[in-house]
Design an enzyme around this catalytic site. Structure first.
Site, PDB file in Angstrom:
ATOM      1  N   HIS A 374     -19.262 105.783  12.587  1.00  9.82           N
ATOM      2  CA  HIS A 374     -18.581 106.289  11.395  1.00  9.82           C
ATOM      3  C   HIS A 374     -18.862 105.389  10.195  1.00  9.82           C
ATOM      4  CE1 HIS A 374     -14.552 107.920   9.574  1.00  9.82           C
ATOM      5  NE2 HIS A 374     -15.622 108.301   8.916  1.00  9.82           N
ATOM      6  N   GLU A 615     -34.349 119.262  20.005  1.00  9.11           N
ATOM      7  CA  GLU A 615     -34.315 117.808  20.127  1.00  9.11           C
ATOM      8  C   GLU A 615     -34.433 117.361  21.581  1.00  9.11           C
ATOM      9  OE1 GLU A 615     -30.572 116.599  18.386  1.00  9.11           O
ATOM     10  OE2 GLU A 615     -29.646 118.482  18.978  1.00  9.11           O
ATOM     11  N   ASP A 639     -33.467 112.469  17.828  1.00 12.53           N
ATOM     12  CA  ASP A 639     -33.264 112.614  19.268  1.00 12.53           C
ATOM     13  C   ASP A 639     -34.537 113.072  19.974  1.00 12.53           C
ATOM     14  OD1 ASP A 639     -30.780 111.695  20.110  1.00 12.53           O
ATOM     15  OD2 ASP A 639     -29.746 113.471  19.378  1.00 12.53           O
ATOM     16  N   CYS A 686     -34.909 117.760  10.376  1.00  8.15           N
ATOM     17  CA  CYS A 686     -33.970 116.796   9.809  1.00  8.15           C
ATOM     18  C   CYS A 686     -34.072 115.500  10.603  1.00  8.15           C
ATOM     19  CB  CYS A 686     -32.536 117.333   9.848  1.00  8.15           C
ATOM     20  SG  CYS A 686     -31.988 117.843  11.480  1.00  8.15           S
TER      21      CYS A 686
END
Length: 770
Positions: A374, A615, A639, A686
């Protein structure tokens, strides 16, 4: 068989004891002294010595010995081409000799009296593939060292390698001073990029509450004040123990109740308290004195064979934590934040960022954590350069010293010298200059000189991301991380709360498209109120797997997204971690049902486009089948690279193996684009790769319709692609696809773009000479 097991058990016990002593050593010389003394005794040999490699002189230097003449330490040395030690080091292999003196590489040093020792066993000390030194045992008489001896010595060298590498990095190999901050030399520590950018400033170490292991040594002139803090903490903890004893008096037997008397005795001046008091009087602050005393007592108790006494170590730890908690409360208001401060902690929290006065925070460094924490996500949104996963950083000793952090490459530099400072000052000046130039591109489309158009989107997760993305000219959102909102709450947000969150994002970008990824937790993105304990979380229960197993969570989220898009109609739903057709079928069923429920309830909503993230390697091979069912394809480059290369991208130890320009990754991406084209589906990408200007050239050439990236990178990517004709990009791609090494791909791209005069937006800080 019983004797073998007993020997193995004894060996494990010795290894554990030696490891504890080495880890508790005050400095490198002390650690080396422990190793040579303990290993000589454990192996019943006459000599144990450590030779460390000095790269500046290209020689192995005797740094510690038990059995040879101590005056030879620091004086006796040999090159990699000399002696048996040089042979072990140059080969990087363990060598055993029953008659060492007959070996042609045997070298005699009069200072050591080595001619008396016949047998030799030496093993290299290796850290991250580099030989740091050699660990040697020798015997007067001829002795055939067996496999058990070799295994023991190799284990000890592995234990020593981390200690030496850490000491070299911190400068303690040359002797650390005890003054605050002055013992750390200019050094580079590798971590993981958390948020891009460069920061230069003063370290402010934020320590976690009541964690003795990370309390730093710190000298104090206010001895009377520190003694008052100790006495107040002792009084508070004594009262806690008495209250706890009184509360439990009816539930415990008398002999169990007596344990509380033990606690109170340990707090007396004859035990813990007296030792702490003496250290404070020598000039150590209260918290550091407490840590040292507790460590000493723990070592004593943990080495005891008696189970009852060894268990008292837990009592010492508990008392230590209780005392520290009260001491920290006394120091709570003393944290000073200088201008250009760089927060350093074992694990940063968003709350720590909020404590810094506005305008003073220059950068962040976290020893633990990942780039998806976070705090890292918040740092990227705020544009604060960040490094995470700096596992070897001696962070408790950095308070008040100068740091440079490189958020592009994941490096932390301690006490940088003038040359390094000048180089990074130039990087900062170049960043400011390029930033001013790129501002003029904000409202211009991303079109190549020969007319090829490419859409540039931003990745978002917080509302704070929105203005940054719009300021940098994002044409929409290619990835909205919905899990960020879930990470900010103490429970799953309700449907109405989610509708409000999603509506803010959709309205802010309207009429531009917003691609909202459904909940993607697990792996390195846990929810505190939805704990997932797994041995291998990256291959476990995460992404769409959790959503499909919990349709009550999934359905609420999808309903919220669709309801939030009413009247805006710029929503696209993205499904993470799809590994096969069956998962997509199940997800589409829930989405269509949620949409139909809303229609039946009278909401004026349209069915949004639904896409999948590719991914997982299995999805690459099924890309054509998946594209036929989905409305669009989005590749998650982070990923996908991680899974294709079997490299944890948050692990600093293997960070150099994680490379999205690996030929296997490039081939997989091209395969996905081809599948999407055959099905007539738009395809985007992305992740970090999309925000790398050089990689973006290859992605455009492959045929991606849009690139989605951190908003910070968007102007650089746009500037480069507006200068790059699509035909030249395709030629570069053709060259890159013929190469078999990621290093060749990087260098080919770098050289080609620099030759075209387009190198200024590539790899900020790449010119820094370390």
């Amino acid at each position: 068989m019983g004797e073998l097991q007993a020997n193995a058990s004894n060996m494990l016990g010795m290894l554990r004891t030696i490891s504890q002593e080495v880890n508790a050593a005050r400095d490198l010389p002390a650690a080396l002294a422990i190793i040579v003394r303990r290993v000589r005794a454990a192996m019943n040999s006459h000599v144990c010595s450590v030779y460390l490699y000095n790269a500046e002189t290209d020689r192995y230097v005797l740094m510690a010995t038990e059995g040879l003449n101590k005056r030879a330490v620091g004086k006796v040395s040999m090159s990699p081409g000399e002696g048996l030690v040089g042979l072990v080091g140059s080969r990087g292999e363990t060598i055993t000799l029953e008659d060492a003196m007959s070996h042609p590489r045997f070298l005699y040093f009069a200072e050591t009296g080595e001619e008396r020792y016949a047998s030799f066993l030496g093993t290299p000390i290796i850290h991250h593939r580099q030989v740091l030194g050699v660990l040697v045992v020798q015997q007067k008489e001829r002795r055939q060292f067996d496999e058990g001896d070799e295994a023991f010595l190799i284990t000890m060298s592995a234990q020593l390698s981390g200690v030496i590498a850490h000491a070299e990095a911190t400068g303690s190999i040359r002797g650390l001073g005890s003054k605050r901050g002055k013992g750390i030399q200019e050094a580079r520590f590798a971590g993981v990029p958390g948020a891009p950018g460069v920061a230069m400033g003063t370290a402010v170490v934020v320590l976690p509450r009541a964690d003795l292991d990370v309390v730093p040594d710190r000298t104090t002139d206010d001895i009377a004040g520190e003694l008052i803090i100790l006495d107040q903490a002792l009084g508070a903890v004594r009262e806690e123990v008495r209250l706890l004893s009184a509360r439990l008096v009816k539930r415990l037997r008398p002999q169990e109740q007596a344990l509380f008397d033990v606690y109170l005795m340990l707090l007396d001046d004859n035990a813990l308290a007296g030792d702490v008091r003496r250290l404070i009087k020598s000039g150590q602050w209260a918290q550091g004195a407490l840590r040292q005393v507790v460590e000493k007592h723990l070592q004593r108790f943990e080495r005891m064979d008696d189970d009852y006494l060894s268990e008292r170590a837990a009592d010492i730890k508990d008392l230590g934590r209780r005392l520290l908690s009260h001491m920290q409360q006394a120091h709570q208001q003393t944290l000073d934040y200088p201008d250009n401060c760089i927060l350093v902690s074992e694990e940063l929290s968003p709350g720590m960022l909020g404590e810094v006065p506005p305008g003073k925070l220059a950068g962040l460094v976290s020893v633990a954590g990942s780039r998806n924490s976070h705090t890292a996500i918040l740092a990227r949104a705020m544009g604060i350069p960040t490094v995470v996963g700096a596992q070897d950083l001696p962070y408790t000793r950095l308070d008040g010293i100068q740091l440079i952090i490189d958020g592009y490459h994941g490096d932390v530099f301690t006490n940088p010298g003038p040359v390094l400072c000048q180089q990074y000052q130039r990087v900062l000046q170049e960043e400011e200059s390029i930033s001013r130039e790129l501002d003029s591109l904000r409202q211009l489309p991303c079109i190549t000189p020969d007319g090829h158009a490419l859409t540039l989107w931003a990745n978002t997760g917080l509302l704070a991301d929105v203005p940054r993305a719009l300021e940098r000219g994002a044409e929409g959102v290619g990835l909205y991380r919905s899990e960020v909102a879930f990470m900010s709450t103490a429970r799953f947000p309700s449907e109405s709360e989610q509708v409000q969150l999603y509506r803010e994002q959709l309205a802010a970008f309207h009429p531009r498209p917003v691609t909202m990824r459904t909940l993607d937790v697990g792996g390195d993105k846990p929810l505190s109120y939805f704990p997932i304990k797994e041995d291998n979380p990256y291959l476990g229960w995460r992404g769409i797997r959790i959503s499909l197993d919990h349709p009550e969570i999934f359905s609420v989220q999808v309903r919220s997204m669709i309801k939030a898009s009413a009247g805006l109609d710029n929503l696209r739903i993205l499904l993470p971690m799809i590994s096969g057709v069956h998962e997509l079928e199940d997800a589409l069923y829930h989405i269509h049902r949620a949409w139909q429920e809303l229609v039946d309830e009278g909401h004026a909503v349209t069915m949004p486009a639904v896409g999948i993230m590719i991914e997982v390697p299995s999805a690459v091979y099924q890309a054509r089948d998946l594209a036929g069912m989905a409305d669009f394809i989005s590749v998650g480059s982070n990923d996908l690279t991680q899974y294709l290369l079997a490299v944890d991208r948050n692990n600093a130890r293997v960070a150099d193996l994680y490379d999205y320009l690996h030929p296997a990754v490039l081939q997989a991406l091209q395969q996905v684009v081809t599948a999407a084209r055959e099905c007539g589906r738009p395809v985007s990408i992305c992740g970090e790769m999309a925000g790398d200007p050089a990689a973006a050239v290859l992605l455009m050439a492959m045929g991606f319709d849009s690139l989605s990236m951190n908003a910070t990178h968007l102007p650089r990517v746009k500037w480069l692609l507006r200068q790059m004709p699509i035909q030249q990009a395709r030629q570069l791609l053709q060259q890159a696809m013929q190469l078999d090494s990621p290093y060749l791909v990087h260098s080919t791209l770098q050289l080609a773009l620099e030759d075209m005069g387009l190198g200024k937006v590539l790899n900020p800080g790449a010119g820094v000479q370390i």
